[in-house]
Each structure stands twice: as C-alpha cells, then as structure tokens.
Design a protein around this motif. Structure first.
Motif, PDB file in Angstrom:
ATOM      1  N   PRO A 238       0.808  -1.225   0.000  1.00 53.69           N
ATOM      2  CA  PRO A 238       0.000   0.000   0.000  1.00 53.69           C
ATOM      3  C   PRO A 238       0.839   1.272   0.000  1.00 53.69           C
ATOM      4  CG  PRO A 238       0.007  -1.022   2.172  1.00 53.69           C
ATOM      5  CD  PRO A 238       0.651  -1.998   1.240  1.00 53.69           C
ATOM      6  N   LEU A 239       2.082   1.182   0.459  1.00 48.47           N
ATOM      7  CA  LEU A 239       2.945   2.359   0.475  1.00 48.47           C
ATOM      8  C   LEU A 239       3.332   2.804  -0.933  1.00 48.47           C
ATOM      9  CD1 LEU A 239       5.246   1.366   3.468  1.00 48.47           C
ATOM     10  CD2 LEU A 239       3.217   2.827   3.492  1.00 48.47           C
ATOM     11  N   LEU A 240       3.116   1.913  -1.910  1.00 45.04           N
ATOM     12  CA  LEU A 240       3.374   2.264  -3.309  1.00 45.04           C
ATOM     13  C   LEU A 240       2.119   2.763  -4.007  1.00 45.04           C
ATOM     14  CD1 LEU A 240       5.701  -0.712  -4.376  1.00 45.04           C
ATOM     15  CD2 LEU A 240       6.358   1.590  -3.661  1.00 45.04           C
ATOM     16  N   MET A 241       0.986   2.747  -3.317  1.00 41.97           N
ATOM     17  CA  MET A 241      -0.273   3.229  -3.883  1.00 41.97           C
ATOM     18  C   MET A 241      -0.480   4.663  -3.405  1.00 41.97           C
ATOM     19  SD  MET A 241      -2.575  -0.208  -3.401  1.00 41.97           S
ATOM     20  CE  MET A 241      -1.809  -1.836  -3.640  1.00 41.97           C
ATOM     21  N   THR A 242       0.276   5.559  -4.005  1.00 42.62           N
ATOM     22  CA  THR A 242       0.426   6.920  -3.492  1.00 42.62           C
ATOM     23  C   THR A 242      -0.849   7.755  -3.568  1.00 42.62           C
ATOM     24  OG1 THR A 242       1.272   7.574  -5.668  1.00 42.62           O
ATOM     25  CG2 THR A 242       2.891   6.997  -3.981  1.00 42.62           C
ATOM     26  N   PHE A 243      -1.766   7.416  -4.466  1.00 42.63           N
ATOM     27  CA  PHE A 243      -2.966   8.230  -4.640  1.00 42.63           C
ATOM     28  C   PHE A 243      -4.148   7.728  -3.803  1.00 42.63           C
ATOM     29  CE2 PHE A 243      -0.585   8.569  -8.662  1.00 42.63           C
ATOM     30  CZ  PHE A 243      -0.320   9.928  -8.642  1.00 42.63           C
ATOM     31  N   THR A 244      -3.990   6.594  -3.146  1.00 44.65           N
ATOM     32  CA  THR A 244      -5.123   6.026  -2.404  1.00 44.65           C
ATOM     33  C   THR A 244      -4.735   5.589  -0.985  1.00 44.65           C
ATOM     34  OG1 THR A 244      -4.660   3.896  -3.484  1.00 44.65           O
ATOM     35  CG2 THR A 244      -6.401   5.279  -4.454  1.00 44.65           C
ATOM     36  N   LEU A 245      -4.007   4.476  -0.857  1.00 42.42           N
ATOM     37  CA  LEU A 245      -3.769   3.860   0.439  1.00 42.42           C
ATOM     38  C   LEU A 245      -2.542   4.398   1.178  1.00 42.42           C
ATOM     39  CD1 LEU A 245      -4.516   0.111  -0.422  1.00 42.42           C
ATOM     40  CD2 LEU A 245      -6.078   1.842   0.485  1.00 42.42           C
ATOM     41  N   ALA A 246      -1.545   4.854   0.457  1.00 45.15           N
ATOM     42  CA  ALA A 246      -0.263   5.226   1.073  1.00 45.15           C
ATOM     43  C   ALA A 246      -0.391   6.195   2.244  1.00 45.15           C
ATOM     44  CB  ALA A 246       0.686   5.782   0.008  1.00 45.15           C
ATOM     45  N   PRO A 247      -1.236   7.227   2.183  1.00 41.94           N
ATOM     46  CA  PRO A 247      -1.293   8.183   3.303  1.00 41.94           C
ATOM     47  C   PRO A 247      -1.780   7.578   4.617  1.00 41.94           C
ATOM     48  CG  PRO A 247      -2.267   9.125   1.308  1.00 41.94           C
ATOM     49  CD  PRO A 247      -2.067   7.674   1.042  1.00 41.94           C
ATOM     50  N   TYR A 248      -2.386   6.409   4.562  1.00 43.00           N
ATOM     51  CA  TYR A 248      -2.997   5.836   5.765  1.00 43.00           C
ATOM     52  C   TYR A 248      -2.196   4.680   6.362  1.00 43.00           C
ATOM     53  CZ  TYR A 248      -6.756   8.527   3.714  1.00 43.00           C
ATOM     54  OH  TYR A 248      -7.475   9.549   3.166  1.00 43.00           O
ATOM     55  N   PHE A 249      -1.191   4.184   5.638  1.00 42.34           N
ATOM     56  CA  PHE A 249      -0.453   3.013   6.104  1.00 42.34           C
ATOM     57  C   PHE A 249       0.936   3.400   6.592  1.00 42.34           C
ATOM     58  CE2 PHE A 249      -3.850   0.844   4.079  1.00 42.34           C
ATOM     59  CZ  PHE A 249      -3.874  -0.439   4.616  1.00 42.34           C
ATOM     60  N   ASP A 250       1.369   2.683   7.638  1.00 43.36           N
ATOM     61  CA  ASP A 250       2.683   2.934   8.234  1.00 43.36           C
ATOM     62  C   ASP A 250       3.714   1.876   7.869  1.00 43.36           C
ATOM     63  OD1 ASP A 250       1.886   5.267   9.896  1.00 43.36           O
ATOM     64  OD2 ASP A 250       0.575   3.787  10.846  1.00 43.36           O
ATOM     65  N   PHE A 251       3.291   0.666   7.553  1.00 42.13           N
ATOM     66  CA  PHE A 251       4.242  -0.383   7.171  1.00 42.13           C
ATOM     67  C   PHE A 251       3.528  -1.481   6.411  1.00 42.13           C
ATOM     68  CE2 PHE A 251       2.597  -1.995  11.198  1.00 42.13           C
ATOM     69  CZ  PHE A 251       2.487  -3.365  10.990  1.00 42.13           C
ATOM     70  N   CYS A 252       4.313  -2.350   5.800  1.00 43.42           N
ATOM     71  CA  CYS A 252       3.787  -3.494   5.060  1.00 43.42           C
ATOM     72  C   CYS A 252       4.668  -4.702   5.317  1.00 43.42           C
ATOM     73  CB  CYS A 252       3.720  -3.194   3.559  1.00 43.42           C
ATOM     74  SG  CYS A 252       3.115  -4.590   2.554  1.00 43.42           S
ATOM     75  N   MET A 253       4.055  -5.818   5.704  1.00 41.10           N
ATOM     76  CA  MET A 253       4.774  -7.079   5.908  1.00 41.10           C
ATOM     77  C   MET A 253       4.298  -8.071   4.860  1.00 41.10           C
ATOM     78  SD  MET A 253       6.611  -6.312   8.515  1.00 41.10           S
ATOM     79  CE  MET A 253       7.340  -7.930   8.670  1.00 41.10           C
ATOM     80  N   SER A 254       5.235  -8.615   4.087  1.00 43.88           N
ATOM     81  CA  SER A 254       4.900  -9.600   3.060  1.00 43.88           C
ATOM     82  C   SER A 254       5.410 -10.974   3.458  1.00 43.88           C
ATOM     83  CB  SER A 254       5.510  -9.199   1.714  1.00 43.88           C
ATOM     84  OG  SER A 254       5.379 -10.248   0.771  1.00 43.88           O
ATOM     85  N   TRP A 255       4.635 -11.984   3.130  1.00 47.69           N
ATOM     86  CA  TRP A 255       5.096 -13.360   3.343  1.00 47.69           C
ATOM     87  C   TRP A 255       6.442 -13.569   2.660  1.00 47.69           C
ATOM     88  CZ3 TRP A 255       0.965 -17.736   3.052  1.00 47.69           C
ATOM     89  CH2 TRP A 255      -0.144 -17.392   3.833  1.00 47.69           C
ATOM     90  N   GLU A 256       6.643 -12.881   1.553  1.00 47.55           N
ATOM     91  CA  GLU A 256       7.857 -13.090   0.777  1.00 47.55           C
ATOM     92  C   GLU A 256       9.082 -12.463   1.440  1.00 47.55           C
ATOM     93  OE1 GLU A 256       7.428 -12.242  -3.348  1.00 47.55           O
ATOM     94  OE2 GLU A 256       5.496 -13.255  -3.517  1.00 47.55           O
TER      95      GLU A 256
END
Length: 413
Positions: A238-256
């Motif tokens: 979501p941090l790469l979705m700058t026009f929608t989700l990025a302003p609301y998320f603080d981190f992202c954890m991926s299984w990968e």
C-alpha cells in the motif's frame, strides 16, 4: 434511603462487569510444530445478594479499550484481485513486446506459471508449495523468453544450413536449448517483473472497493495514534499506492519477506494440513508495531522530557488492542487470532468481485490466475472451517468498518 431490590442490583452489576479479558499484544510463546492454541475469553461476573444500608448506586460506563495496531490483508479485502491481476498480465504482454518478445497473450504467463509449478512439484512437492508468487512469475517470464529465443536460434541454424527446422538433429536442438537458457537477460527479466508489479499497484488503486478510503479517514480521525499496517502473501504494497492507500499506512509485511518462515508453513501444510501455523508473519507484524510504537512514544515524551517504557520484542508489549481485517478465514482470521488479534472478516457482495467466499468451493471452477492445487484447496477448506469460530465481527461493506472496530473496543462482541 431505601435500598434497590436485590434482583435489579444483580442485573446492573452483571451488565457492568461482563467484560472480555484479552491482551492483544501478549506475545505468542508457541513454536512451530506445536498444537495451535485457541483464544480463551474470560468472563468475569460479580454477583451481589445484598447491599449495605445507605449505599449509593452509581452508574458508570464500561471502559473503552484503545486501538494500538490495525492490520489489513490487501487482495480481495481492499480491492478485487481478479481485475488487478488481469491488468498486470496485460502489462506483462506489453513489456515482453517492448523488449523484443512479441506474440504472447496474458493467458500464456498464467499457464506457464502453472506448468512450472507442476514440474517442480513432480520432483519436490515441498519446494513447489513454498514458491512465492514472485518466484513463479519470474520463472514463467524466463520460460517464455527461453521459448522465443530457442525458436529464433533453431530457425537461424536451419536457414544457415538450408534445411527445415524439423530436420535438425536432437543434438543440435539440445545445444540450442542451452544457448536459449544462457541468452536470457536477467536485467530484462527483472524489468518485465517490475512492469508487472507497477501495473498491479496502479490497477489496485483504480479498483479500490467502495468506502475504503472514507473508512480509513474516519479510523484515523477517531484513533489518531493507531499504527496501520498491511500483511500480505504477495508483493502488493500500500505504500506504493500513493494516490489512495499510502497516506494511511505505516508499514507493510509480506510473506515473501521471510522465506524461511514461508517455506516452513507450506512444509507443515503438506504434512500436518490444517494444523500448519501462520504465526510467523503476524509475529513479524507485531515486532514492527513495537518498533514504530516505541519511536512514536519517544517523540511524544520528548515534549516533556519524560522517560518511556521500552517495548521489548517478544518479551512484552503494551496492552492496546490489535485488530486484523481480512477476507480469508484460514490465513487472516486463523493466523492473526492465534497471535492475539481481534478479527474482522470482510465478505462483500459478489457484485463487487471479491473471490474469497467462492474460491474455496471445489464444485466451482477456480479463477484463471490461481495456481493452488486441489490438495491445497481441500486443506484450506478445513482450515477455514476451524477458523470461523475466531471471527469477532463480520462486515459486508467497508462503510461499516469503523463501527465494527468501535464495537470491539467497547467489548460489544
């Protein structure tokens, strides 16, 4: 003063004192291969048979807990996965053509990915089950490039020898295959993969489910100190979705991000089925929360030069509530609840394109983009059934998400 009737006192005390006792950030002490533990809810009841003469009965509101961590699954929770993957596969076709590999379709990359996984599964089932989405796509891109390079090399040799391709000897074809494998450019593979991932993020932004952004805005307004993260089994961020989700998320954890933990999970999935544990990725999310929370506390305390209590992972956390939101019973509800999270299951109307409620029905044809085997589906169905009892709130519209969160914090579920 006349005392209240005994039965009314009992009723009031019951209403006030039935509370759920839960520490969302109490660390999970389980190790892999141990039996999953069930969350237990302790109900405290205070019964009063008499009241002292002259006592005053006061009415107080139950304590509302504070939200510390809010985590989300991404695919089919915040946007539909099917149109997003389709757009990404179309971008793959365009990228391949851009780098000199025309004539492919979006269907080719999906089918090649399935074929690669089946080939690996025939030799090493555990390795095949543990392949990440990115690894499968990368292998599929490489395979498609090898095919085209091989065809060109065989035609070049045949034209040079003035003979049909079909008449070339097996030995010549074998050497041409070696040529094709070594002629694939790793930088081009990664460029095509990057185009695929960026197209996926752009498509996700275009297809965000209704009310998601408004819900996130309201949650931030009502819980300004909450830390919001994503937990996903793919490369969406979501941090790469700058026009929608990025302003609301603080981190992202991926299984990968944790290949060891992921491989162990799928190894367990093949050996112990529905008893396989997903705690490793949620423990990692809690760890990230502890780091961010301590940093935020330090910033806040700096105003008054106050000391802060360190959050040591995994020895201790604060007592704030953790809520996880997702569409998958086994992976979202089962995995996060085992680590102490409260859970919100998102099951949206079929018209919105969410696939999770229908993806685990063996009588229905699976989505074209899915590489899940029948055996894995059967195991997931059993895991879903076991996880259903751990759903705290279920919603059918993202508009209700802020309400569901507050219901949990007030102990109404």
């Amino acid at each position: 003063m006349n005392s209240l009737p005994v039965d009314r006192v009992v009723l009031r005390l019951l209403l006030l004192c039935v509370v759920a006792n839960t520490n969302a950030f109490q660390p999970s002490l389980r190790l892999h291969h141990q039996q999953p533990i069930s969350r237990t809810v302790t109900t405290t009841r205070v019964l009063a048979s008499t009241q002292e003469e002259g006592a005053t009965v006061t009415k107080s509101k139950p304590k509302v807990q504070e939200l510390g961590l809010l985590t989300f699954d991404l695919d089919d929770t915040l946007y539909p996965i099917e149109p997003v993957v389709k757009a990404a596969n179309d971008a793959f076709v365009q990228a391949m053509e851009k780098f000199g590999f025309p004539g492919l379709s979006a269907f080719d990359i999906v089918e090649t990915g399935k074929q690669v996984r089946e080939e690996i599964a025939a030799q090493d089932p555990e390795k095949a089950a543990g392949l990440t989405h990115t690894e499968i796509r990368e292998l599929a891109i490489r395979r498609e490039m090898e095919k085209i390079i091989l065809q060109r090399k065989l035609k070049e040799v045949a034209d040079d020898w003035a003979t049909p391709v079909e008449s070339l000897t097996a030995n010549v074809k074998k050497h041409a295959q070696t040529w094709a494998k070594n002629a694939v450019s790793e930088s081009i593979v990664q460029s095509i993969l990057t185009d695929w991932e960026m197209a996926r993020h752009h498509a996700a932004e275009r297809n965000i489910f209704p009310h998601v952004i408004d819900a996130l805005k309201k949650i931030k307004e009502e819980h300004p100190k909450v830390i919001i993260g994503a937990v996903t089994d793919g490369r969406a961020n979501p941090l790469l979705m700058t026009f929608t989700l990025a302003p609301y998320f603080d981190f992202c954890m991926s299984w990968e991000d944790d290949q060891g933990g992921r491989r162990q999970f799928f190894k367990d999935l093949g050996q112990v089925g529905e008893k396989a544990e997903l705690t490793w990725i949620y423990d990692a999310a809690r760890h990230q929360y502890a780091i961010l929370k301590q940093a935020q506390d330090a910033i806040d305390s700096a105003k008054n030069n106050e000391p802060i209590k360190p959050l040591v992972w995994p020895d201790n956390y604060d007592d704030l509530v953790w809520i996880h939101v997702g569409d998958d019973l086994a992976f979202d509800v089962g995995g996060s609840s085992a680590c102490g999270a409260k859970t919100i299951l998102v099951e949206l109307p079929k018209s919105l394109g969410q696939t999770a409620p229908f993806r685990f029905d063996l009588s229905i044809k699976q989505p074209s983009w899915s590489t899940t085997t029948k055996q894995e589906l059967e195991t997931r169905i059993r895991m879903n059934e076991a996880a259903r009892e751990h759903v705290d709130v279920q919603i059918n519209t993202m508009e209700r998400l802020p309400i569901a969160i507050n219901e949990i914090l007030r102990g109404h579920v």
